[in-house]
Structures are given as structure tokens and as C-alpha cells.
Design an enzyme around this catalytic site. Structure first.
Site, mmCIF file in Angstrom:
data_model
loop_
_atom_site.group_PDB
_atom_site.id
_atom_site.type_symbol
_atom_site.label_atom_id
_atom_site.label_comp_id
_atom_site.label_asym_id
_atom_site.label_seq_id
_atom_site.Cartn_x
_atom_site.Cartn_y
_atom_site.Cartn_z
ATOM 1 N N LEU A 149 -25.098 39.915 -0.695
ATOM 2 C CA LEU A 149 -24.969 40.021 -2.142
ATOM 3 C C LEU A 149 -24.791 38.657 -2.790
ATOM 4 O O LEU A 149 -25.374 38.387 -3.845
ATOM 5 C CB LEU A 149 -23.791 40.937 -2.494
ATOM 6 C CG LEU A 149 -23.472 41.083 -3.979
ATOM 7 C CD1 LEU A 149 -24.671 41.634 -4.750
ATOM 8 C CD2 LEU A 149 -22.242 41.959 -4.176
ATOM 9 N N LYS A 192 -9.409 44.459 -1.406
ATOM 10 C CA LYS A 192 -10.074 44.809 -2.663
ATOM 11 C C LYS A 192 -9.079 45.402 -3.663
ATOM 12 O O LYS A 192 -9.168 45.143 -4.872
ATOM 13 C CB LYS A 192 -11.220 45.784 -2.399
ATOM 14 C CG LYS A 192 -12.429 45.148 -1.718
ATOM 15 C CD LYS A 192 -13.048 44.062 -2.575
ATOM 16 C CE LYS A 192 -14.305 43.485 -1.967
ATOM 17 N NZ LYS A 192 -14.878 42.387 -2.774
ATOM 18 N N TYR A 248 -10.042 45.524 4.620
ATOM 19 C CA TYR A 248 -10.953 45.233 3.512
ATOM 20 C C TYR A 248 -10.543 46.014 2.263
ATOM 21 O O TYR A 248 -10.507 45.452 1.156
ATOM 22 C CB TYR A 248 -12.383 45.598 3.925
ATOM 23 C CG TYR A 248 -13.425 45.318 2.882
ATOM 24 C CD1 TYR A 248 -13.928 44.036 2.697
ATOM 25 C CD2 TYR A 248 -13.944 46.338 2.086
ATOM 26 C CE1 TYR A 248 -14.898 43.772 1.740
ATOM 27 C CE2 TYR A 248 -14.907 46.090 1.132
ATOM 28 C CZ TYR A 248 -15.384 44.811 0.960
ATOM 29 O OH TYR A 248 -16.351 44.564 0.021
ATOM 30 N N SER A 253 -15.332 46.511 -5.593
ATOM 31 C CA SER A 253 -15.934 47.585 -4.804
ATOM 32 C C SER A 253 -15.330 48.910 -5.225
ATOM 33 O O SER A 253 -14.197 48.960 -5.725
ATOM 34 C CB SER A 253 -15.674 47.336 -3.318
ATOM 35 O OG SER A 253 -16.027 48.458 -2.538
ATOM 36 N N THR A 300 -26.695 45.028 2.901
ATOM 37 C CA THR A 300 -26.546 43.600 3.184
ATOM 38 C C THR A 300 -26.370 43.391 4.688
ATOM 39 O O THR A 300 -26.079 44.337 5.422
ATOM 40 C CB THR A 300 -25.332 43.024 2.436
ATOM 41 O OG1 THR A 300 -24.135 43.603 2.981
ATOM 42 C CG2 THR A 300 -25.417 43.322 0.951
#
Length: 498
Positions: free
Chosen positions: A174, A315, A311, A298, A348
């Protein structure tokens, strides 16, 4: 502003004016003043479209039409219901036209802020050209442009109208697609990541697309290195207009199998990397009182899923940090803007690069979108004052589900997002990029091109809310006209019977 938007607003304005001031043309001559039941909503549609989608001149015209609607209804003869609706509709039109929020990226004007300022927010020049992403107003040290005359969040630095943009995590996926998006508009793009070979390839692509590129090898976990990178950019190109935080690492693993140093590393890059980038940008933007910071978020910032606890936590932390920063900027009256762009599942290369303990190959949870969809959203959000932008219907549904039925979402994710993050192929031994970059150039796309969507209807709606609003207004117009006709017939029938 597109030609279609101008024409649409003009058509609505003409129809509203004809219905209000030339009733004979529509066969209403001699009938009661229930005409206002039809004209009111049409003129209201003019005000809505004019307020959100066109220039200051149409905003003020819509406000004037609203006032005339109030006067016409207040002093006319006719059924009280029709006249009351006409008055209410006129007041609503005037208020909407005056108070509606402005999109500061273009030459939109109006609003109470315009009445209170000594300098208008519009920047029309004698040639009729206004600031836009393609033709921005530029400034130079010798002839600076006053702040109040520049509508764009990210003003440009030189006579060529070139934006200076910094993108972290720009070597692949990205981040690289975001660099492409800005390069397509001729920007100067500083590319920050750890993989120098991949950055050089990305820089070549930026130049091929019409932009300028600068390669800076740095780890976003190192605050000093990121601040030095910002200084390097400004020494070479001048003030940074837009800073995009995108760098990330992750670990696919159940919590019970995670190690403390893995959580620390994911936090250092995926959360603190954003903090470091934001601090470097603020250090330079706040004294100038301008600039835009984009946090690539996200759906997982609001709705966590299994197997990505580190993760998801990072976020979530980005949202908390950014919300606090935003309130401080508002308190200080700063024109530096910070926005979050929350992504859906993207195709990705990260799924072949992140550390994984899954028994099968990792994949994004479907539906999957091409990274260019996310890059388009980032470019769009960087030039507007939206608090957050939700990319795609899956992101919107995840946020809505978490707000309304979090318990159900827990169970849904437990049953669907576990196997949903794995393909049918068994996992294979490979290096990961948690602590060191994986050598080679990994490009922009992952391994799921055959399943990825290159367009998002949900993002289109977000980017074209003025058109959606106009469509809704026309639905209201048609419905109101039908109701008005029914009431008019009923009132006329009662009058004849009496």
C-alpha cells in the site's frame, strides 16, 4: 468541481426558480398557493446541492432564493398548511446554504465563517481559475501567499505548484501504491523504508509517473532517524505538505504462542512508528500552521480479529493517539489537519512477508481490494478535512457491527476469521520482515490478483457524497411534490364542496 456538478446544480436552480416564479408555465395558474408544496422542496434541493457541491456564488444565490420563498409564502393567500410549509422550507434552505460545511480543498465558500472573516475564503482569480489538485495555488519565499487565501490543506511550495509528500513504508504494498498516487499528480515524494533496493525501484516508478522521488533508508521505530529524514526532505525540497504514516509489521499467531519481543517490535513499528512520523511532521507544520497528516488505519482498529493480536492492538493505539492529537489541534485553533483512513483487506505482499505460525499460507480476509483502492482514498483524504475515511463497505460494516452487536461480532470472527485468514496451501519455511527487511523487490500487489477488486462502491459513495445528497434530495423532491399534489387536490375539492 466537475462540469457535471455545475450543470446539475444549474438545472435544479432553474427548475426551482421556474416553479416558484413562473407557475403559469406548469399549469398552476389560478390554483391555490399549494404551489409552495412543490416549489419549496425543489428550491430546498437547490440549496442542498449549492451548499455542498458548488461555488460560493451559488451558495448565496440559494440563500437568497430561500429568503424569497419565505417572503412569498408569508404574504400570499392560500391554505395555511401550504403557506407554513413554504415558510419552513425557505428558512431551511437559507440556513443550509449559509451554515453547511465547506470543503477547503477547492474554492467552495459561504457559511457563517465567511460572514465573520474580513478576507473571503474563495480564491477566484481574474481568469476564473481556482486552486485545485491539478492547478494549485503556489507560494514562494519572495512572494508568499497569505494563509487565509489558500484553500488547500496541503499548500504547495514552489512556482511549479508541486506538493512535498512523505510516505513511510513506501518500499512495497500500500505504501508504494500511495507513492504512485501522489506521483500521478506530479508530487515530490520522499520514500521511507528499510529495504533500499525496493525503495530505489519504487523511486524509479515515481519518476516514470511524473513525480520526483527521494529515497531515505530508515526504520520508523527509530525516532531520531525519522526526524532526520524530515529535515533532509525540507532541506532539499522545502516545507512538507503531507505526511503519510503507513509502515507496518505483523505476526500471524495465536496469543498463546506469541513472544514478548514480538509484541514489542510490532508496537515499535506499527504504533510508535506513526507517533514518530507524526511528531516529525508536527515539529515542522505547527509553526507554519498548515499541513496534513494521514494515518493509514484499518477496520481492525475498531474490530479485532483472531491471530493478529499485536497488529490489532497497534491499530487501536493509533486511533487513541490520533483522537487525542486532534482535540489538541482543535483546542489550539491549528490549521494542521490529521485524518485516519481505515482500510479493508488489501492484496499486498505483506502476507508473504510477515512472521507467521499459521499451519497454512496467510491471506487477507475476503472481500479483498487492490492496494490502488486504498491509495486513492489516501490521496483524496489528504486534501480534505474529514476526521476519518472508511474505505469500502466491509470496513463500514465492521465498524457498525462493533458498535451495535460486539458480542455477536466476537463469535462471528471466532468462526469465520480464523480459517478466513488462511488459504488451502500448507505453510512453507521463509524469511520474515519483523526485525530485518526481506531482500528483493516485492512490488505493490500480493498473490491474490484473481480475487481482488479494483473498485469500491463504498469508497465511491464517500468521495461523491454531494452527488448522493443531490440524489436523495431529488427523491425527497419527487415524494414531496406527490404529497403536495394530493393535498392541493384535497383542499380544492373541499373548497368547491363548501
Amino acid at each position: 468541481m466537475t462540469l457535471g456538478t455545475r450543470l446539475g446544480a444549474l438545472v435544479v436552480a432553474v427548475l426551482g426558480g421556474l416553479l416558484l416564479f413562473a407557475p403559469d408555465a406548469f399549469g398552476y395558474a389560478g390554483k391555490s398557493r399549494s404551489l409552495q408544496l412543490v416549489a419549496g422542496p425543489l428550491v430546498a434541493a437547490t440549496g442542498i446541492v449549492g451548499s455542498w457541491a458548488v461555488t460560493a456564488r451559488v451558495r448565496w444565490a440559494a440563500a437568497a432564493v430561500g429568503v424569497m420563498l419565505v417572503v412569498t409564502s408569508a404574504f400570499a393567500d392560500g391554505p395555511p398548511v401550504a403557506l407554513a410549509i413554504g415558510v419552513a422550507g425557505g428558512i431551511a434552505v437559507a440556513l443550509v446554504a449559509l451554515v453547511a460545511p465547506m470543503d477547503v480543498h477547492t474554492s467552495f465558500g459561504g457559511g457563517w465563517t465567511t460572514l465573520l472573516r474580513s478576507t473571503p475564503t474563495t480564491t477566484d482569480d481574474p481568469t476564473g481559475e481556482s486552486a485545485s489538485p491539478q492547478h494549485p495555488i503556489s507560494a514562494s519565499p519572495q512572494h508568499p501567499i497569505p494563509d487565509q487565501e489558500v484553500p488547500s490543506m496541503a499548500r504547495t511550495n514552489d512556482s511549479n505548484g508541486t506538493e512535498v509528500v512523505v510516505v513511510t513504508g513506501a518500499s512495497a504494498g500500500l505504501g508504494r501504491a500511495i507513492a504512485h498516487a501522489f506521483a500521478d499528480h506530479g508530487a515530490r515524494v520522499a520514500l521511507i523504508a528499510r529495504n533500499e533496493a525496493a525503495l530505489q525501484k519504487a523511486a524509479d516508478e515515481v519518476r516514470q509517473r511524473g513525480g520526483e522521488a527521494m529515497v531515505i533508508v530508515a526504520d520508523v521505530a527509530d525516532a531520531g532517524a525519522i526526524d532526520d529524514a524530515a529535515s533532509q526532505v525540507e532541506e532539499a525540497w522545502g516545507p512538507i505538505d503531507i505526511w503519510v504514516n503507513d509502515a507496518m509489521v505483523s505476526v500471524f499467531s495465536p496469543v498463546r504462542e506469541m513472544a514478548a519481543d514480538e509484541y514489542r517490535r510490532v508496537t515499535d513499528v506499527t504504533y510508535l512508528g506513526y507517533v514518530h512520523g507524526t511528531l516529525a511532521a508536527l515539529k515542522r507544520m505547527l509553526p507554519r500552521d498548515r499541513g496534513s497528516i494521514v494515518q493509514v488505519g484499518s477496520a481492525l482498529a475498531y474490530r479485532s480479529i483472531p491471530l493478529q493480536s499485536a497488529y490489532c492492538a497497534a491499530k487501536h493505539a493509533i486511533i487513541g493517539f490520533t483522537d487525542s492529537l486532534r482535540t489538541e489541534l482543535i483546542h489550539d485553533g491549528s490549521r494542521v489537519h490529521v485524518t485516519v483512513v481505515n482500510m479493508p483487506a488489501l492484496n499486498t505482499p505483506q502476507f508473504g512477508l510477515v512472521r507467521s505460525r499459521l499451519p497454512r499460507q496467510a491471506q487477507p480476509v475476503p472481500p479483498i481490494f487492490d492496494p490502488e483502492v486504498g491509495a486513492q482514498a489516501v490521496y483524496w483524504a489528504a486534501h480534505r478535512r474529514h476526521r476519518e475515511v472508511q474505505v469500502g463497505a466491509p470496513t463500514m460494516l465492521a465498524l457498525l457491527g462493533q458498535k451495535l452487536v460486539p458480542g455477536f461480532m466476537d463469535r462471528y470472527m471466532a468462526h469465520n476469521a480464523w480459517d478466513g485468514q488462511m488459504t488451502s496451501e500448507p505453510a512453507r519455511e521463509r524469511p520474515d520482515n519483523l526485525f530485518e527487511p526481506v531482500p528483493g523487490d516485492h512490488g505493490t500487489h500480493g498473490a491474490f490478483d484473481d480475487r481482488a477488486h479494483d473498485w469500491s462502491p463504498g469508497l465511491w459513495v464517500v468521495e461523491h457524497l454531494h452527488l448522493v445528497g443531490a440524489a436523495i434530495a431529488w427523491v425527497v423532491v419527487i415524494a414531496s411534490a406527490g404529497v403536495g399534489a394530493m393535498i392541493a387536490r384535497s383542499l380544492d375539492k373541499e373548497g368547491r364542496q363548501r
